[in-house]
Design an enzyme around this catalytic site. Structure first.
Site, PDB file in Angstrom:
ATOM      1  N   ASP A  41       0.752  -1.009   0.050  1.00  0.00           N
ATOM      2  CA  ASP A  41       0.055  -0.092   0.066  1.00  0.00           C
ATOM      3  C   ASP A  41       0.769   1.217   0.015  1.00  0.00           C
ATOM      4  OD1 ASP A  41      -2.251   1.341   0.222  1.00  0.00           O
ATOM      5  OD2 ASP A  41      -2.658   1.390   2.268  1.00  0.00           O
ATOM      6  N   TYR A 133      -1.020  -8.118   7.511  1.00  0.00           N
ATOM      7  CA  TYR A 133      -2.251  -8.743   7.915  1.00  0.00           C
ATOM      8  C   TYR A 133      -2.077 -10.248   8.205  1.00  0.00           C
ATOM      9  CZ  TYR A 133      -4.811  -4.367   6.569  1.00  0.00           C
ATOM     10  OH  TYR A 133      -5.121  -3.249   6.426  1.00  0.00           O
TER      11      TYR A 133
END
Length: 176
Positions: A41, A133
């Site tokens: 990201d 994550y």
């Protein structure tokens, strides 16, 4: 929306930095804010430049005031990247309440749906949710490859761009 009834896309692997790839669409493993973060990201936002961030801010101000929900996907310009679009998708956090494999599969399916709406023929995916994550790499690779294979799409090539040897090996095992 197009009727995605073409032949199955070619599935290929590349190792390296997804922000250096040339494709119609690069998939961003985004966080729900759409405003950048770490890992893929942050790299997409840095390399894509201010146009990507501006487009994400516009999305937050219009359609996604509370952020992009997990498992969904949305497209923006690619800014300075060697692509036409960035497709942002929010993967599930492994072990978090409500996180299950169907949400990870949804990231791939929804990204392909958006790619079809855009007319993208080549799409580059990272290993969604396997970094911060925490999704186990082997399971994530199995879900990613199986989902892409099972999803009707007009995309001609899906390229999995894996950052390191371990990720590349996990995805290669699923393609064999």
């Amino acid at each position: 929306m197009t009727d995605p009834t073409g032949p199955a896309p070619a599935l290929t692997l590349a190792q390296g930095d997804i922000t250096r790839e040339h494709a119609d669409a690069l998939v961003n493993a985004a966080n729900s804010s759409l405003l950048g973060g770490g890992g893929v990201d942050g790299a997409i936002h840095r390399r894509g430049g201010p146009a990507v961030l501006a487009a994400c801010r516009d999305l937050r101000a219009s359609r996604y005031g509370r952020g992009l929900p997990t498992g969904q996907a949305v497209a923006t310009t690619a800014g300075d990247l060697d692509a036409r679009w960035v497709i942002h998708t929010v993967g599930p956090v492994y072990g978090a309440p409500g996180a299950d494999p169907s949400l990870l599969a949804s990231c791939y399916r929804e990204s392909l749906r958006v790619a079809d709406e855009l007319g993208a023929r080549t799409v580059a995916f990272p290993a969604i949710s396997t970094g911060a994550y925490g999704w186990p790499l082997d399971e994530a690779a199995r879900i990613a490859v199986a989902t892409v294979r099972a999803t009707p799409t007009r995309v001609e090539e899906v390229r999995f761009v894996l950052f390191d040897d371990r990720a590349h090996a996990a995805f290669a095992a699923q393609l064999d």
